[in-house]
Design an enzyme around this catalytic site. Sequence first.
Site, PDB file in Angstrom:
ATOM      1  N   ASP A  67       0.858  -1.323  -0.131  1.00 16.82           N
ATOM      2  CA  ASP A  67       0.122  -0.175   0.014  1.00 16.82           C
ATOM      3  C   ASP A  67       0.798   1.240   0.022  1.00 16.82           C
ATOM      4  O   ASP A  67       2.023   0.991   0.036  1.00 16.82           O
ATOM      5  CB  ASP A  67      -0.876   0.065   1.247  1.00 16.82           C
ATOM      6  N   ASN A 136      -7.130  -2.002  14.321  1.00 21.28           N
ATOM      7  CA  ASN A 136      -8.753  -2.402  14.049  1.00 21.28           C
ATOM      8  C   ASN A 136      -8.729  -3.790  13.137  1.00 21.28           C
ATOM      9  O   ASN A 136      -9.863  -4.210  12.370  1.00 21.28           O
ATOM     10  CB  ASN A 136      -9.287  -1.275  13.137  1.00 21.28           C
ATOM     11  N   HIS A 138      -7.207  -4.439  10.300  1.00 23.16           N
ATOM     12  CA  HIS A 138      -6.885  -4.212   8.626  1.00 23.16           C
ATOM     13  C   HIS A 138      -5.531  -4.782   8.320  1.00 23.16           C
ATOM     14  O   HIS A 138      -4.525  -4.951   9.050  1.00 23.16           O
ATOM     15  CB  HIS A 138      -6.902  -2.581   8.260  1.00 23.16           C
ATOM     16  N   GLU A 143      -9.679  -1.908   5.406  1.00 24.79           N
ATOM     17  CA  GLU A 143     -10.168  -1.417   6.650  1.00 24.79           C
ATOM     18  C   GLU A 143     -11.507  -2.177   6.669  1.00 24.79           C
ATOM     19  O   GLU A 143     -11.933  -3.095   6.011  1.00 24.79           O
ATOM     20  CB  GLU A 143     -10.674  -0.004   6.471  1.00 24.79           C
TER      21      GLU A 143
HETATM   22  C1  GLP Z   1      -0.342   0.615   8.773  1.00 21.10           C
HETATM   23  C2  GLP Z   1      -0.212  -0.364   7.316  1.00 21.10           C
HETATM   24  C3  GLP Z   1      -0.042  -1.757   7.526  1.00 21.10           C
HETATM   25  C4  GLP Z   1       0.508  -2.250   8.776  1.00 21.10           C
HETATM   26  C5  GLP Z   1      -0.313  -1.799   9.962  1.00 21.10           C
HETATM   27  C6  GLP Z   1       0.276  -1.968  11.338  1.00 21.10           C
HETATM   28  O1  GLP Z   1      -1.365   1.327   8.742  1.00 21.10           O
HETATM   29  N1  GLP Z   1      -1.019   0.079   6.331  1.00 21.10           N
HETATM   30  O2  GLP Z   1       0.362  -2.687   6.457  1.00 21.10           O
HETATM   31  O3  GLP Z   1       0.420  -3.584   9.067  1.00 21.10           O
HETATM   32  O4  GLP Z   1      -0.917  -0.401   9.846  1.00 21.10           O
HETATM   33  O5  GLP Z   1       1.349  -0.958  11.527  1.00 21.10           O
HETATM   34  P1  GLP Z   1       2.334  -1.243  12.827  1.00 21.10           P
HETATM   35  O6  GLP Z   1       3.146  -2.169  12.122  1.00 21.10           O
HETATM   36  O7  GLP Z   1       2.922   0.221  12.792  1.00 21.10           O
HETATM   37  O8  GLP Z   1       1.581  -1.610  14.161  1.00 21.10           O
END
Ligand code: GLP
Length: 256
Positions: A67, A136, A138, A143
């Site tokens: 993404d 959440n 995702h 989402e």
């Molecule tokens: C982000 C990314 C995800 C990631 C998630 C968790 O927004 N789009 O690909 O896995 O949130 O982030 P973190 O690893 O900082 O907890």
Amino acid sequence: MDVFILKNEDECSEYAARMITDLVKSKPNAVLGLATGRTPIDTYARMVRIHNEEHVSFKDVKTFNLDEYYGIDESHPSSYHSFMQKHLFSKVDINQENVHVPSSKPQNVAEFCAWYENEIKKAGGIDIQLLGIGGNGHIGFNEPTSSLASRTRIKVLTEKTRTDNTFDFGTIEKVPMHAITMGIGTIMESRQIIIMAFGTKKADIVRQMIEGPVTALVPASVLQMHPSVKVIIDEDAASALERKEYYKWVFDNRPN
Ligand code: GLP
């Protein structure tokens, strides 16, 4: 799902880095699906170490990132383009032409998304997809209530995600409202998936992903339907699992 509960983040990151670099050793032109966020940072550092110490080459590897924020410059320090260059691409011998991160400013979003899907197909599909999990549930930026069959497209980010990602931008107002993300259907076509989570903050959503029903309200729960998923989590992220001891017993008795 194989649930691997390891002692701490270091052990989890080493395990994931080994899985990925072992694949690259046996298949030098492997196709890697990559993630951003805090979770995979140490995995990338360990992949860089293995590249340097054991001469595992990424020269023929192709990568596809999950993404990217929509509307910011790709050179923005908090873009996922910048993140990947900083943590991995600039530190290994990857050919920049083999690197794919969704565009942050495509001229035509629908055409770009179709092109991205097609590039993944042309590369032969993703061999191993690395994932983190959002607070959440995702995966990528899919989402809650995302279609479980979705393909690469633009999504509106929830307030929760924008709040969680504020640290990257300073204030919530500066966090983009939209992102381009691989779809859940796209992710599910990967041949193997590793999903990682660390810390008590992720414990409840990890429980819902593994032990809850498959539901679009918790997008990561769809991974229960994938034939080859490794959930690699530390003790804290595993702390809410009802069957924690069972997963450990299965891990200890796993076949070689
Ligand atoms: C982000 C990314 C995800 C990631 C998630 C968790 O927004 N789009 O690909 O896995 O949130 O982030 P973190 O690893 O900082 O907890």
